[in-house]
Enzyme design. Sequence first.
Site, PDB file in Angstrom:
ATOM      1  N   TYR A 151     -12.618 -63.839  12.794  1.00 41.93           N
ATOM      2  CA  TYR A 151     -13.740 -64.295  13.622  1.00 41.93           C
ATOM      3  C   TYR A 151     -14.023 -63.306  14.742  1.00 41.93           C
ATOM      4  CZ  TYR A 151     -17.070 -67.146  16.036  1.00 41.93           C
ATOM      5  OH  TYR A 151     -18.231 -67.586  16.590  1.00 41.93           O
ATOM      6  N   PHE A 188     -45.358 -53.560  15.501  1.00 42.38           N
ATOM      7  CA  PHE A 188     -44.797 -54.074  14.261  1.00 42.38           C
ATOM      8  C   PHE A 188     -44.768 -55.590  14.396  1.00 42.38           C
ATOM      9  CE2 PHE A 188     -41.633 -55.597  11.317  1.00 42.38           C
ATOM     10  CZ  PHE A 188     -42.230 -55.142  10.152  1.00 42.38           C
ATOM     11  N   THR A 189     -44.968 -56.291  13.279  1.00 46.46           N
ATOM     12  CA  THR A 189     -45.160 -57.748  13.290  1.00 46.46           C
ATOM     13  C   THR A 189     -44.083 -58.497  14.092  1.00 46.46           C
ATOM     14  OG1 THR A 189     -44.047 -57.812  11.149  1.00 46.46           O
ATOM     15  CG2 THR A 189     -46.450 -57.786  11.118  1.00 46.46           C
ATOM     16  N   ASP A 224     -37.260 -48.311  18.334  1.00 47.45           N
ATOM     17  CA  ASP A 224     -37.116 -49.048  17.080  1.00 47.45           C
ATOM     18  C   ASP A 224     -36.738 -47.995  16.039  1.00 47.45           C
ATOM     19  OD1 ASP A 224     -37.311 -50.243  14.634  1.00 47.45           O
ATOM     20  OD2 ASP A 224     -39.065 -51.451  15.135  1.00 47.45           O
ATOM     21  N   LYS A 258     -33.113 -50.814   6.195  1.00 48.43           N
ATOM     22  CA  LYS A 258     -33.964 -49.724   5.696  1.00 48.43           C
ATOM     23  C   LYS A 258     -33.120 -48.443   5.620  1.00 48.43           C
ATOM     24  CE  LYS A 258     -37.177 -52.757   7.292  1.00 48.43           C
ATOM     25  NZ  LYS A 258     -36.811 -54.044   7.895  1.00 48.43           N
ATOM     26  N   ARG A 301     -51.017 -55.019   4.083  1.00 46.50           N
ATOM     27  CA  ARG A 301     -50.806 -54.637   5.478  1.00 46.50           C
ATOM     28  C   ARG A 301     -52.193 -54.417   6.067  1.00 46.50           C
ATOM     29  NH1 ARG A 301     -45.238 -55.150   7.318  1.00 46.50           N
ATOM     30  NH2 ARG A 301     -46.060 -57.202   7.154  1.00 46.50           N
ATOM     31  N   PHE A 335     -48.632 -63.694   7.081  1.00 45.60           N
ATOM     32  CA  PHE A 335     -48.657 -62.974   5.807  1.00 45.60           C
ATOM     33  C   PHE A 335     -47.529 -63.398   4.875  1.00 45.60           C
ATOM     34  CE2 PHE A 335     -45.164 -60.108   6.904  1.00 45.60           C
ATOM     35  CZ  PHE A 335     -45.186 -60.180   8.288  1.00 45.60           C
TER      36      PHE A 335
END
Length: 460
Positions: free
Chosen positions: A76, A128-129, A219, A262, A386, A452
Amino acid sequence: MKKLTKRSWAEPYKMKMVELLKMTTRPQRVKAIKEAGFNTFLLKSDDVYIDLLTDSGTSAMSDRQWAGMMMGDESYAGSRNFYHLESAIQKYYGYKYIIPAHQGRGAENILSKILIKKGDVIPGNMYFTTTRLHQELAGGKFVDIIIDEAHDPNNEFPFKGNVDLEKLDKIVKKYGAKKIPYISIATNVNMAGGQPISMKNLKDLRAYTKKLGIRIIHDMTRVAENAYFIQQREKGYQTKTIKEIVFEICSYTDGATMSAKKDALVNIGGFMATNEWDVYEEARNLVVVYEGLHTYGGLAGRDMEAMAIGIEESVNDHHQRARVGQVEYLGHKMEEYGIPIVKPIGGHGIFVDAKAFLPHLTQDEFPAQALAAELFIDSGVRTMERGIVSAGRKANGENYYPKLELVRFTIPRRVYTQAHMDVIAESTAAVYARRDKIKGLKMIYEPKYLRFFQARFGQL
Ligand code: F0G
């Protein structure tokens, strides 16, 4: 006899295991897309042949990463895998303190809650969303300061992810530096088509923000792809390695959020990083509320181990060349068929210009959404909208009308072959040949957030 004019690149790996795909017929695909409300997010992946919905969490892990999964320390607290991850982030990215999160948006939530106060303004190189939504939910307002070239799919400027420092200066003069907790800088800007920011622009931005005491939050979801473009395109970087360039990029920023799904080649995971002790301390408080203890942040030990190894593999020059090389191969094929795509070709996928592809549809008829549905019907290739659907609504309820109305063909890393790329380009060309017959859509169900993902449509 053909003359040898160039030497090709190829993947720096070979296949050890394959996943069989289901092949479908056109009537089966028509039925599937109708049931999915013409939204490719609502398709069952079993009905998809080549899945280009996203490059997020869809990469193939290496044998080393899978071996790392077996070394998961599922304690943990204080798992050894956390310390491996921490060292990998410190070594390759140079940030001091890290907080793991289950994925990028988990990190965005924590960071936004810590840094943003009600009424704050967050300038950034295109939204970005999820990032913008967390900034808004924390009481802030996002303002776009990307260069104008980024909004023009035909503009071939090599660094369309750059910040327009004049636009930023106007925002600073209008609101005052105190209202700006940080500048939100994405590397290889997703919504612009996977377009890089140059090192020079980042350095200039650092110099500007330093004077005013404003942070830069990075980011870094696709930082290694951005580094590859800097290596290929920016003066003075041709002889530098991706590793060196990634490290330098991070050095001009104060903290970061990353969706490791990514660049970092894992199926799940992310983190927040900061060089400020106070921010770290607050993040350690918040992470236990939203994600889990600060040494696992919603992840299993094995996930953190795979991420540590993935980070190292992602900064390998041969890997990045093959990764972006495959995307460029697909882009060039599409160009040969005359298909309108965003240029220059980006790092993580091909972005087809749906406004140019379907000029007979207005933006309110959701051209990108309609095109994505049609491509799926043609060949079982799943892509993503997009455009106006992704852009959502403003706080006052009005739709955003983004200049870019795109269909994204996102390429997972180390997953598909060159023959798959040929099939994708040919399917798009077949749809392009009968583009006049493609009808628009109407939205029949609209969710409140990030519409979306779950919106449903009917044919006009
Ligand atoms: N930032 C960028 C630039 C992204 O592309 C994403 C995710 C996130 C943050 C959020 O990370 O999904 O791990 O919570 N992009 C995915 C995509 C969903 O398909 O482009 P997440």
